[in-house]
Scaffold this active site. Structure first.
Site, PDB file in Angstrom:
ATOM      1  CB  THR A  26      -5.466   0.487   3.807  1.00  0.00           C
ATOM      2  OG1 THR A  26      -5.532   0.847   5.195  1.00  0.00           O
ATOM      3  CG2 THR A  26      -6.759   0.854   3.111  1.00  0.00           C
ATOM      4  CG  ASN A  76      -0.710   3.193   8.317  1.00  0.00           C
ATOM      5  OD1 ASN A  76      -0.070   4.052   7.734  1.00  0.00           O
ATOM      6  ND2 ASN A  76      -1.276   3.395   9.492  1.00  0.00           N
ATOM      7  CD  GLU A 100      -4.733   4.397   6.201  1.00  0.00           C
ATOM      8  OE1 GLU A 100      -5.342   3.317   6.352  1.00  0.00           O
ATOM      9  OE2 GLU A 100      -5.095   5.469   6.720  1.00  0.00           O
TER      10      GLU A 100
END
Length: 314
Positions: free
Chosen positions: A212, A214, A260
């Protein structure tokens, strides 16, 4: 579109213009009515249109600590205003000294001496000057002295969002805080967007097979309620379907609230250090703590499938 910060940035040879003033946070559909009318009136008169807004939000100066969550940073508002055809945006630094300007002084210093207003377009609830003492009636009254017209546009449209409440930035913030991003999108006329730089997190998503981005969000950003959402991640001009997680990551006893975004079906993306945008399309489910990592992985797989379907349909 020209962008000015402070009265001193306005060109010395600036002529007559049509002006509208307000915070215009989110540039939602009600705001679009006022700004759109200002643009149209400017074209009728053959002069430029100018939107005047403030930074920081006036409430932060008048009542420190009361800064509302922001629906859009100033650069995003400028982009949206440019799309509406605005010729110039003026951001006025809102200081304690500026807040003490009387309504009459505000009109003279901003509208008359600097912007040479030919017309001023506002909503019915527009207030300005020290202690918000000025209103559209006073604005129109001084227009006869300083040779500008005033037009009041009703910005209160409504729909299904908020159970039929008139559209407003306040209602939009409330819906976002509740996780109703679809209701917020109805008011905004587009999905709610969160922006920021991609920073390194715990990298658990990468370990689980779902890396992901962030996103370190900008100060005072209006962030949706904790949960999983379908939407899009935009980086380097590319818009990618995404599964978005907002929350503290209770599965791993997290405490810091994060945003995220997993770019669905994308491999090998390196977004660290990039400024990205996350658009929220739909709420999928709330934040949960599962009994095992396998159960978590099953839930993530289902989330990604659902997000792929929702973004594909959109």
């Amino acid at each position: 579109m020209q962008r000015w910060r402070g009265l001193e940035d306005i060109p010395q040879d600036w002529g007559r213009s049509v002006v509208t003033i307000g915070s215009y946070d989110g540039v939602h559909r009600g705001h679009q009515l006022i700004i759109g009318r200002a643009v149209a009136r400017a074209r009728e008169l053959g002069v430029p249109s100018v939107v005047v807004t403030f930074d920081p939000h006036p409430s932060e100066v008048v009542r420190p600590g009361s800064h509302p969550p922001l629906l859009a940073p100033h650069h995003r508002r400028a982009e949206l205003m440019a799309e509406l055809g605005v010729d110039a945006a003026l951001i006025l630094p809102f200081t304690t000294e500026f807040s003490k300007l009387s309504p009459a002084d505000f009109i003279v210093k901003v509208l008359v001496d600097k912007l040479h207003a030919r017309a001023v377009i506002e909503g019915p609830n527009f207030r300005f000057g020290h202690k918000a003492a000025g209103n559209v009636g006073f604005l129109a009254e001084l227009g006869t002295t300083y040779d500008y017209e005033v037009e009041v546009v009703d910005l209160y449209v409504s729909g299904a969002a908020g159970g039929g409440e008139p559209f407003s930035s306040t209602l939009t913030r409330r819906l976002i805080a509740e996780g109703d991003v679809e209701g917020a999108a109805e008011i905004l006329g587009r999905p709610h967007r969160v922006e920021g730089v991609v920073v390194r997190g715990a990298q658990r998503g990468r370990e689980l097979g779902y890396p992901t981005a962030n996103v370190e969000t900008l100060p005072h950003t209006a962030i949706p309620a904790d949960g999983v959402y379908a939407g899009w991640l935009t980086a380097d001009g590319e818009k990618m379907p995404a599964a978005i997680s907002v929350g503290t990551n209770p599965q791993f006893d997290g405490t810091e609230r994060t945003v995220e975004a997993y770019a669905i079906d994308r491999v090998g993306l390196d977004l660290y250090g990039l400024h990205v945008a996350v658009d929220f399309l739909a709420y999928v489910r709330g934040q949960e703590k599962f009994d095992s990592i396998d159960a978590l992985l099953d839930a993530i797989a289902a989330d990604v499938k659902k997000c792929r379907e929702l973004t594909g349909a959109a």
